[in-house]
Design a protein around this motif. Structure first.
Motif, short mmCIF file in Angstrom:
data_model
loop_
_atom_site.label_atom_id
_atom_site.label_comp_id
_atom_site.label_asym_id
_atom_site.label_seq_id
_atom_site.Cartn_x
_atom_site.Cartn_y
_atom_site.Cartn_z
N TYR A 80 37.74 -30.87 12.23
CA TYR A 80 38.48 -32.09 11.90
C TYR A 80 39.78 -32.16 12.71
O TYR A 80 40.20 -33.25 13.13
CB TYR A 80 38.79 -32.14 10.41
CG TYR A 80 37.58 -32.22 9.52
CD1 TYR A 80 36.38 -32.77 9.97
CD2 TYR A 80 37.62 -31.75 8.20
CE1 TYR A 80 35.26 -32.84 9.15
CE2 TYR A 80 36.51 -31.82 7.38
CZ TYR A 80 35.33 -32.36 7.85
OH TYR A 80 34.23 -32.43 7.03
N TYR A 91 41.31 -38.03 4.61
CA TYR A 91 40.11 -38.19 5.43
C TYR A 91 38.84 -38.08 4.59
O TYR A 91 37.93 -38.92 4.68
CB TYR A 91 40.08 -37.16 6.55
CG TYR A 91 38.76 -37.14 7.28
CD1 TYR A 91 38.36 -38.24 8.04
CD2 TYR A 91 37.91 -36.05 7.19
CE1 TYR A 91 37.13 -38.24 8.69
CE2 TYR A 91 36.69 -36.04 7.84
CZ TYR A 91 36.31 -37.14 8.59
OH TYR A 91 35.10 -37.16 9.22
N LEU A 92 38.76 -37.06 3.75
CA LEU A 92 37.55 -36.87 2.95
C LEU A 92 37.37 -38.01 1.95
O LEU A 92 36.24 -38.42 1.66
CB LEU A 92 37.60 -35.52 2.23
CG LEU A 92 37.56 -34.31 3.17
CD1 LEU A 92 37.68 -33.01 2.38
CD2 LEU A 92 36.28 -34.31 4.01
N VAL A 140 36.04 -40.99 3.97
CA VAL A 140 34.62 -40.83 4.28
C VAL A 140 33.77 -41.27 3.09
O VAL A 140 32.75 -41.94 3.25
CB VAL A 140 34.32 -39.37 4.66
CG1 VAL A 140 32.81 -39.10 4.67
CG2 VAL A 140 34.92 -39.05 6.03
N GLN A 141 34.19 -40.87 1.90
CA GLN A 141 33.45 -41.25 0.69
C GLN A 141 33.44 -42.76 0.51
O GLN A 141 32.44 -43.34 0.07
CB GLN A 141 34.09 -40.59 -0.53
CG GLN A 141 33.34 -40.79 -1.83
CD GLN A 141 32.01 -40.06 -1.87
OE1 GLN A 141 31.83 -39.04 -1.20
NE2 GLN A 141 31.08 -40.55 -2.66
N GLY A 179 32.70 -44.29 4.93
CA GLY A 179 31.78 -43.66 5.85
C GLY A 179 32.50 -42.87 6.93
O GLY A 179 33.72 -42.99 7.10
N TYR A 180 31.76 -42.05 7.63
CA TYR A 180 32.36 -41.15 8.62
C TYR A 180 33.03 -41.90 9.77
O TYR A 180 34.14 -41.55 10.19
CB TYR A 180 31.29 -40.20 9.17
CG TYR A 180 30.89 -39.11 8.21
CD1 TYR A 180 31.67 -37.97 8.07
CD2 TYR A 180 29.75 -39.24 7.43
CE1 TYR A 180 31.32 -36.97 7.18
CE2 TYR A 180 29.38 -38.24 6.53
CZ TYR A 180 30.18 -37.11 6.41
OH TYR A 180 29.83 -36.13 5.51
N GLY A 205 37.03 -41.74 10.19
CA GLY A 205 37.58 -41.10 11.37
C GLY A 205 38.45 -42.03 12.18
O GLY A 205 39.51 -41.63 12.70
#
Length: 259
Positions: A23, A53-54, A57-58, A61-62, A66
């Motif tokens: 990461y 960030y995590l 993502v949840q 999405g990635y 990002g």
């Protein structure tokens, strides 16, 4: 200042230390400082970045998660907020589509309407002219819906004329309803394909319930991501100063107060 090891960040989220390093490499968290012996040392800012960030993502999405973090970590707050706005706009569109499909399914399963407006599963197929008259549209409109992949009528083996069975009529009725609601054909094509995949309107009702649950879960995830992201932005100190407590909000451009 308290310094953290890669293990400390990884343990909080149940991930590997290699994931933390990845990461950092990909720009999702800021670069770590190095000790004279080359070991990485992180701070609470890094920990906040990883939490943000995590959570992103949840929620998004990635790819979008990002994008948001890379923008923040390169000092482009506006780009990060634009990506957040796009995610919320997409969720709103998905909710609108869900509501429209739900109304359409209710309309199509509400039973026979007056006169010939209802076609049962065992009725004779309709020609393009008959279907056009039923819906009050032109044959050219039906051909256009076919060209974009919404309708897939069968063809008579000898004449090549289009033949619309019960499923085709259902799809045409749904398309007509959504078009009256202002939905673009590309959007309608996706909805109709979802109905076909679900196996009909009855099966789609269960799919709609699941769709609504997933949208709700995504919305809740966005709330959590917003909290984590706000904390990280505060640590970075990149947000512009807001109005002081109790101050009136700035008027919109061109606004003239009455006297």
């Amino acid at each position: 200042m308290k310094y953290l090891r890669p293990f400390d960040l990884a343990r909080e989220h149940g991930i590997s230390t290699q994931a933390v390093r990845n990461y950092e490499r990909d720009g999702f968290i800021p670069l770590a400082r190095r000790t004279p012996s080359g070991y990485r040392t992180y701070t609470e800012t890094h920990a906040a970045a990883l939490r943000a960030y995590l959570a992103l993502v949840q929620a998004y999405g990635y790819a979008t998660g990002g994008e948001i973090m890379r923008s923040l970590n390169t000092g482009d707050l506006d780009a990060a907020l634009t990506a957040v706005d796009r995610g919320h706009a997409q969720l709103l569109r998905d909710r609108s589509t869900l509501d429209a499909v739900g109304r359409a399914v209710e309309h199509l399963t509400s039973g026979p309407g007056p006169g010939p407006a209802h076609t049962s599963a065992g009725s004779e197929p309709l020609s393009i002219g008959e279907l056009a008259r039923r819906l009050g549209v032109t044959a050219a409109t039906l051909r256009n819906w076919e060209a974009v992949g919404i309708l897939t009528p069968a063809r008579e083996p000898v004449t090549g004329h289009r033949s619309y069975g019960a499923t085709d009529v259902r799809d045409a009725e749904l398309t007509h309803l959504l078009r009256r609601g202002g939905y673009p054909l590309e959007h309608i094509r996706t909805v109709v394909r979802q109905i076909r995949t679900a196996g009909g309107t009855e099966a789609l009702s269960d799919a709609l319930d699941d769709w609504r649950r997933r949208l709700t879960a995504r919305g809740v995830s966005m709330l959590d991501a917003a909290a984590q992201l706000g904390g990280y932005v505060a640590l970075l100190g990149v947000a512009p100063a807001g109005p002081t407590a109790g101050a009136e909000p700035a008027p919109a451009p061109g606004y003239s107060p009455t006297v």
